[in-house]
Design an enzyme around this catalytic site. Structure first.
Site, PDB file in Angstrom:
ATOM      1  N   ARG A 187       0.843  -1.212   0.000  1.00  0.00           N
ATOM      2  CA  ARG A 187       0.000   0.000   0.000  1.00  0.00           C
ATOM      3  C   ARG A 187       0.875   1.259   0.000  1.00  0.00           C
ATOM      4  NH1 ARG A 187      -2.080   2.224   4.417  1.00  0.00           N
ATOM      5  NH2 ARG A 187      -2.306   0.262   5.527  1.00  0.00           N
ATOM      6  N   TYR A 220     -16.713  14.917 -15.534  1.00  0.00           N
ATOM      7  CA  TYR A 220     -17.205  13.539 -15.455  1.00  0.00           C
ATOM      8  C   TYR A 220     -18.192  13.430 -14.281  1.00  0.00           C
ATOM      9  CZ  TYR A 220     -17.063   8.583 -14.261  1.00  0.00           C
ATOM     10  OH  TYR A 220     -17.403   7.302 -13.939  1.00  0.00           O
ATOM     11  N   ASP A 236      -7.489  16.874 -15.571  1.00  0.00           N
ATOM     12  CA  ASP A 236      -7.835  15.480 -15.872  1.00  0.00           C
ATOM     13  C   ASP A 236      -7.525  15.281 -17.356  1.00  0.00           C
ATOM     14  OD1 ASP A 236      -9.123  13.137 -16.657  1.00  0.00           O
ATOM     15  OD2 ASP A 236     -10.690  13.346 -15.153  1.00  0.00           O
ATOM     16  N   LYS A 288      -8.605   4.005 -19.118  1.00  0.00           N
ATOM     17  CA  LYS A 288      -8.988   4.345 -20.486  1.00  0.00           C
ATOM     18  C   LYS A 288      -7.808   4.133 -21.445  1.00  0.00           C
ATOM     19  CE  LYS A 288     -12.779   5.207 -18.407  1.00  0.00           C
ATOM     20  NZ  LYS A 288     -12.827   6.177 -17.377  1.00  0.00           N
TER      21      LYS A 288
END
Ligand SMILES: Cc1ncc(COP(=O)(O)O)c(C=O)c1O
Length: 395
Positions: free
Chosen positions: A59, A112, A184, A209
């Protein structure tokens, strides 16, 4: 390998990785481990205290993930990168790192749907407000930046209306005031646009994406200055915990190698389909950088984008039902949210990606009920066109 700067296509394949450091393995190895052993209790202490470099627990960092982060930093022309379990984990880590109660976020006029949802959550629970702005001139920006504006958050092209924001203009005004600009860059990928080179501070990707490109990973990436990335890594990422899995990082490294080749093909296919859709009598409006009615977008595109990209939005003449009927008649093109995959995908923003945005806000963002977003895939463009053609004929 010689330590020099190569061209984008070369860096996409090589940067961030030295095979000598990994038993000569040509491909970056997958360190599929949750934790790392220490040689001694004292070494563990030193690593936790930051006195010795090395991995501790996945992590907090992982060698496969680190290669991905370094590669993305290089491609985005930033100092450092940080990978996340989703694009939204990246967006939320950045926005929570940059804001505190009482602050405001100045956003592009359209975002978005889940980013919009996150902004609502920040407002309702933590009193962090947001404003939307066209950001179309120095005067508009100067008027809309308030004393408590903590950061500027931009999508360009905006999802799904494809409107562009002039990044150099926004960065020049924000930099004077010390306000970080976050972009973004999901729709472009660093192959088409590098916001940091235009003066912006932080880049975010839904790596799900184009970065992945194969529709088999959900992931996010942040790139920025080393200090900022370290701050996010040690706070919002470590303690909230949206960490990417090493396997997903490995898949992304594989995908990135072909990013330039794929992007060229997405763009080429999209340009062909734009020509077809523009002239079709059943298409009402078409939104595509460089081919839109938006004043000034052509100039902005020339300035900051290498090519217009692989996404086309268009509205169908008729109603929401006509748009849905058209989608239902498609055979090759899949009805699905997401974008940037090899398969051509179509979605209906008003009822899908932007369904959470209240209808009045949606209209202000330019999302009509007849608007569709097409993510042009890598198939033969003639086959995609024929599918669009036969479905349009049926409505
Ligand atoms: C522009 C943009 N940003 C962020 C996201 C969120 O990314 P993810 O789905 O990987 O969490 C998406 C998802 O569609 C998106 O289109």
């Amino acid at each position: 390998m010689e330590n020099k700067n190569f061209r984008f296509e070369t860096e996409a394949i090589h940067s961030g990785y030295l095979s000598d450091e990994h038993q000569g393995s040509l491909v970056p190895p997958l360190y599929q481990t949750s934790t790392f052993t220490f040689a001694s209790a004292e070494q563990g202490e030193r690593r936790f205290a930051g006195q010795e470099e090395g991995f501790i627990y996945s992590r907090l960092g992982n060698p496969t993930v680190k290669i991905l982060e370094d590669r993305m930093a290089k491609l985005e022309q930033g100092e450092a990168g940080l990978a996340f379990s989703s694009g939204m984990a990246a967006v939320s880590a950045v926005l929570t790192a940059l804001t505190k109660t009482g602050d405001r976020i100045l956003c592009s006029q359209g975002l978005y749907g889940c980013t919009y949802g996150l902004l609502q959550l920040l407002k309702d629970k933590y009193d962090i407000a947001h404003d939307f702005s066209l950001m179309s001139s120095k005067e508009i920006l100067e008027e809309e930046i308030r004393p408590n504006t903590a950061c500027i958050y931009i999508e360009t092209p905006i999802n799904p209306t494809m409107k562009l924001v002039d990044l150099e203009l926004v960065a020049s005004i924000a930099n004077q005031r010390g306000i970080p600009v976050v972009v973004d860059n999901t729709f472009c990928s660093p192959y088409l646009q590098t916001p940091i080179s235009l003066g912006c501070d932080v880049v975010i990707h839904s790596a799900t994406k184009y970065i992945c490109g194969h529709g088999d990973v959900i992931a996010g990436i942040v790139v920025g200055k080393s200090d900022f990335i370290q701050q996010v890594s040690r706070t919002t990422q470590k303690d909230i915990g949206g960490t990417i899995s090493p396997f997903d990082a490995w898949l992304l490294l594989r995908g990135i190698k072909t990013l330039p080749v794929r992007m060229d093909r997405h763009c080429e296919n999209a340009s062909k389909l734009v020509e077809f859709l523009c002239n079709h009598p059943k298409v009402e409006k078409l939104y595509f950088p460089g081919n839109s009615d938006y004043v000034d977008d052509n100039k902005i595109m020339q300035k900051q984008m290498k090519k217009p990209g692989g996404l086309i939005s268009f509205s169908i003449k008729g109603s929401k039902q006509t748009a849905q009927l058209f989608m239902n008649h498609l055979k090759l093109i899949k009805i699905a949210v997401s974008l940037g995959d090899a398969e051509t995908l179509i979605q209906h923003p008003a009822t899908m990606t932007h369904a959470v945005v209240p209808v009045e806000e949606r209209r202000k963002m330019g999302i009509e009920d007849t608007l569709l977003r097409l993510s042009v895939g890598l198939e033969a463009w003639e086959d995609i066109q024929e599918d669009l053609e036969q479905a349009l004929e049926k409505i």
